[in-house]
Enzyme design. Sequence first.
Site, PDB file in Angstrom:
ATOM      1  N   SER A 128      28.047  -5.620  47.175  1.00 16.36           N
ATOM      2  CA  SER A 128      29.012  -4.877  47.985  1.00 16.36           C
ATOM      3  C   SER A 128      30.046  -5.805  48.597  1.00 16.36           C
ATOM      4  CB  SER A 128      28.322  -4.104  49.108  1.00 16.36           C
ATOM      5  OG  SER A 128      29.310  -3.469  49.901  1.00 16.36           O
ATOM      6  N   LYS A 183      21.428  -0.511  47.546  1.00 16.78           N
ATOM      7  CA  LYS A 183      22.897  -0.477  47.441  1.00 16.78           C
ATOM      8  C   LYS A 183      23.393   0.975  47.471  1.00 16.78           C
ATOM      9  CE  LYS A 183      27.196  -1.435  46.824  1.00 16.78           C
ATOM     10  NZ  LYS A 183      27.951  -1.091  45.667  1.00 16.78           N
ATOM     11  N   HIS A 186      23.257   2.095  50.985  1.00 20.37           N
ATOM     12  CA  HIS A 186      24.381   1.439  51.660  1.00 20.37           C
ATOM     13  C   HIS A 186      25.646   2.275  51.490  1.00 20.37           C
ATOM     14  CE1 HIS A 186      28.103  -0.882  51.320  1.00 20.37           C
ATOM     15  NE2 HIS A 186      27.643  -1.675  52.259  1.00 20.37           N
ATOM     16  N   ASN A 187      25.907   2.685  50.263  1.00 10.39           N
ATOM     17  CA  ASN A 187      27.120   3.470  50.015  1.00 10.39           C
ATOM     18  C   ASN A 187      27.065   4.835  50.682  1.00 10.39           C
ATOM     19  OD1 ASN A 187      27.614   1.234  48.398  1.00 10.39           O
ATOM     20  ND2 ASN A 187      28.556   2.432  46.773  1.00 10.39           N
ATOM     21  N   GLU A 190      27.919   4.286  54.106  1.00  7.90           N
ATOM     22  CA  GLU A 190      29.370   4.018  54.134  1.00  7.90           C
ATOM     23  C   GLU A 190      30.146   5.351  54.172  1.00  7.90           C
ATOM     24  OE1 GLU A 190      30.687   1.251  50.998  1.00  7.90           O
ATOM     25  OE2 GLU A 190      32.255   2.694  50.524  1.00  7.90           O
TER      26      GLU A 190
HETATM   27  P1  NBP Z   1      35.072  -1.656  35.658  1.00  8.12           P
HETATM   28  O1  NBP Z   1      34.011  -0.812  36.212  1.00  8.12           O
HETATM   29  O2  NBP Z   1      36.450  -1.135  35.622  1.00  8.12           O
HETATM   30  O3  NBP Z   1      34.640  -2.077  34.169  1.00  8.12           O
HETATM   31  C1  NBP Z   1      35.501  -2.834  33.348  1.00  8.12           C
HETATM   32  C2  NBP Z   1      34.724  -3.834  32.554  1.00  8.12           C
HETATM   33  O4  NBP Z   1      33.715  -3.198  31.762  1.00  8.12           O
HETATM   34  C3  NBP Z   1      35.619  -4.594  31.590  1.00  8.12           C
HETATM   35  O5  NBP Z   1      35.187  -5.938  31.536  1.00  8.12           O
HETATM   36  C4  NBP Z   1      35.362  -3.870  30.279  1.00  8.12           C
HETATM   37  O6  NBP Z   1      35.638  -4.643  29.144  1.00  8.12           O
HETATM   38  C5  NBP Z   1      33.889  -3.631  30.394  1.00  8.12           C
HETATM   39  N1  NBP Z   1      33.359  -2.656  29.436  1.00  8.12           N
HETATM   40  C6  NBP Z   1      33.540  -1.313  29.359  1.00  8.12           C
HETATM   41 BR1  NBP Z   1      34.611  -0.345  30.466  1.00  8.12          BR
HETATM   42  N2  NBP Z   1      32.878  -0.741  28.351  1.00  8.12           N
HETATM   43  C7  NBP Z   1      32.252  -1.758  27.716  1.00  8.12           C
HETATM   44  C8  NBP Z   1      31.409  -1.811  26.601  1.00  8.12           C
HETATM   45  N3  NBP Z   1      31.048  -0.707  25.939  1.00  8.12           N
HETATM   46  N4  NBP Z   1      30.971  -3.022  26.194  1.00  8.12           N
HETATM   47  C9  NBP Z   1      31.305  -4.120  26.880  1.00  8.12           C
HETATM   48  N5  NBP Z   1      32.103  -4.140  27.965  1.00  8.12           N
HETATM   49  C10 NBP Z   1      32.563  -2.967  28.389  1.00  8.12           C
HETATM   50  O7  NBP Z   1      35.093  -3.087  36.372  1.00  8.12           O
HETATM   51  P2  NBP Z   1      34.943  -3.487  37.914  1.00  8.12           P
HETATM   52  O8  NBP Z   1      35.749  -2.595  38.783  1.00  8.12           O
HETATM   53  O9  NBP Z   1      35.167  -4.942  37.946  1.00  8.12           O
HETATM   54  O10 NBP Z   1      33.401  -3.193  38.238  1.00  8.12           O
HETATM   55  C11 NBP Z   1      32.349  -3.801  37.531  1.00  8.12           C
HETATM   56  C12 NBP Z   1      31.044  -3.235  38.038  1.00  8.12           C
HETATM   57  O11 NBP Z   1      30.903  -3.550  39.414  1.00  8.12           O
HETATM   58  C13 NBP Z   1      30.953  -1.726  37.939  1.00  8.12           C
HETATM   59  O12 NBP Z   1      29.650  -1.369  37.594  1.00  8.12           O
HETATM   60  C14 NBP Z   1      31.276  -1.263  39.331  1.00  8.12           C
HETATM   61  O13 NBP Z   1      30.683  -0.015  39.637  1.00  8.12           O
HETATM   62  C15 NBP Z   1      30.669  -2.374  40.160  1.00  8.12           C
HETATM   63  N6  NBP Z   1      31.246  -2.549  41.482  1.00  8.12           N
HETATM   64  C16 NBP Z   1      32.592  -2.438  41.682  1.00  8.12           C
HETATM   65  C17 NBP Z   1      33.140  -2.639  42.939  1.00  8.12           C
HETATM   66  C18 NBP Z   1      34.617  -2.540  43.147  1.00  8.12           C
HETATM   67  O14 NBP Z   1      35.040  -2.636  44.318  1.00  8.12           O
HETATM   68  N7  NBP Z   1      35.424  -2.381  42.107  1.00  8.12           N
HETATM   69  C19 NBP Z   1      32.303  -2.966  43.990  1.00  8.12           C
HETATM   70  C20 NBP Z   1      30.944  -3.101  43.779  1.00  8.12           C
HETATM   71  C21 NBP Z   1      30.435  -2.895  42.509  1.00  8.12           C
HETATM   72  P3  NBP Z   1      37.103  -4.619  28.476  1.00  8.12           P
HETATM   73  O15 NBP Z   1      37.927  -5.584  29.256  1.00  8.12           O
HETATM   74  O16 NBP Z   1      36.864  -5.059  27.099  1.00  8.12           O
HETATM   75  O17 NBP Z   1      37.616  -3.212  28.581  1.00  8.12           O
END
Ligand code: NBP
Length: 475
Positions: A128, A183, A186-187, A190
């Site tokens: 988080s 987690k 937590h959300n 939130e």
């Molecule tokens: P995203 O949730 O937007 O995911 C994008 C990533 O997933 C890219 O690297 C993409 O690769 C990859 N991907 C996908 Br979509 N499908 C795929 C597949 N079939 N095979 C391999 N790679 C694949 O990214 P994020 O916002 O950085 O979040 C990452 C994780 O962290 C998520 O689970 C999210 O819930 C969690 N999270 C996010 C936050 C936040 O604030 N954003 C906070 C806490 C946790 P590509 O580049 O090739 O499309």
Amino acid sequence: TSAQIGVTGLAVMGRNLARNFARNGYTVAVHNRTVARTNALMEEFGHEGEFVATETAKEFVAALERPRRLMIMVKAGEPTDTVIQEFAPLLEPGDMIIDGGNAHFADTRRRERALREQGIHFVGTGVSGGEEGALHGPSIMPGGSKESYESLGPMLEKISAKANDGAPCVTHVGPDGAGHFVKMVHNGIEYADMQLIGEAYQLLRDVAGYSPAQIADIFRTWNTGRLDSYLIEITAEVLSHVDAATGKPFVDIVEDRAEQKGTGRWTVQIALDLGVPVSGIAEAVFARSLSGHADLRAASRGLAGPKATQLGEAAAFADRVEQALYASKIVSYTQGFHEITAGSTEYDWNIDLGAVASIWRGGCIIRAAFLDRIRAAYDARPDLPSLLSDETFAQEIAAAQDDWREVLVAATRQGVPTPGFSAALAYYDALRAERLPAALTQGQRDFFGAHTYRRTDREGSFHTLWGGDRSEVEA
Ligand code: NBP
């Protein structure tokens, strides 16, 4: 060079976590389905530390020292399974897969079980703090085996946020899905925190008549007291922001339809399954859902509301709202921690609630001074039946309750919806009630369905012959 950790999935979260590891002196192998992202990371941030850029899964796995630590930061759901299927065959017993995405804990349990058969540690990990947290120090909630934490713990402690007392905001939450479960809650908390803050804002605006800029100042003052928290701090920032295009308060030009990604909803779904009353969190999820029903809202705008009434002094009302907000916040956390306790019992996780409060003190979205006090309450009494039974919190609510009730009277009179404040007070009053109408419910159930009831004065189950002479029989 062999890397101590690898990160696959280099969107905002993965990229920043990889940079965080590298900035802390670790050699980090990086990989992404689309190679362009890997190249972009290397170009922009390659100078920040030791990275090993890789293109194929084989190269990626080969770059890691053994036992391998491979972190997945891809979109939660199917992509996580796809990535596991891609990498697991290339791994060996003792290796670790860390899933830092927002996975549902049931998926984590399933994946952990399957990989354990291969001798691979699957470490479902809640992260988080959003993008900034990932880079500068998130709150980290790892599940999985104890053994994997021995290897991973020191690294996670290094990249995590630190609380005021310097303690790292990471702990081994418990086995298999425990980290993702915590987690999720937590959300959920939130969501409740944000809803309560929203209600306080609405009351200050519609009942007390303050402007967004004035309310921002009120929140800034609150942020120096017991409500001191990240969410109160950013609320003041958002409320004082003025839209450049129109010169209006930013909050007035944003569509009032709140979106959600699902972790709040999961918290409520699981609470229903576990039989835990998380009414405040549920109201927060429903409030977002209601806000999104534009047609329903448009069709309802003409419904009758109350006559406008005169409010006393606005400043005094604002003080009451602070009391109501604080008391309701204690209730939301009480409910959230109850859900963690229930999950821990159901799945045999043995979660240390004081440690959970401790690692939420920094890095995460709900970080707050308040969490120090929750930690103290559980440290003093690990078997605390509920946060409300902690003496300090009970006293604070005792001192706040008159104002809390007054605020709800004012809200009701003016027709300002306060589902969060109201649900919290109803929970509080229900818990402390000597008798609940549940006795009547039992009578009704026995009447129409012969569902039986228990008596207050004798052991056993009983049924009244409602359709006959209304004598009582033992069931
Ligand atoms: P995203 O949730 O937007 O995911 C994008 C990533 O997933 C890219 O690297 C993409 O690769 C990859 N991907 C996908 Br979509 N499908 C795929 C597949 N079939 N095979 C391999 N790679 C694949 O990214 P994020 O916002 O950085 O979040 C990452 C994780 O962290 C998520 O689970 C999210 O819930 C969690 N999270 C996010 C936050 C936040 O604030 N954003 C906070 C806490 C946790 P590509 O580049 O090739 O499309």
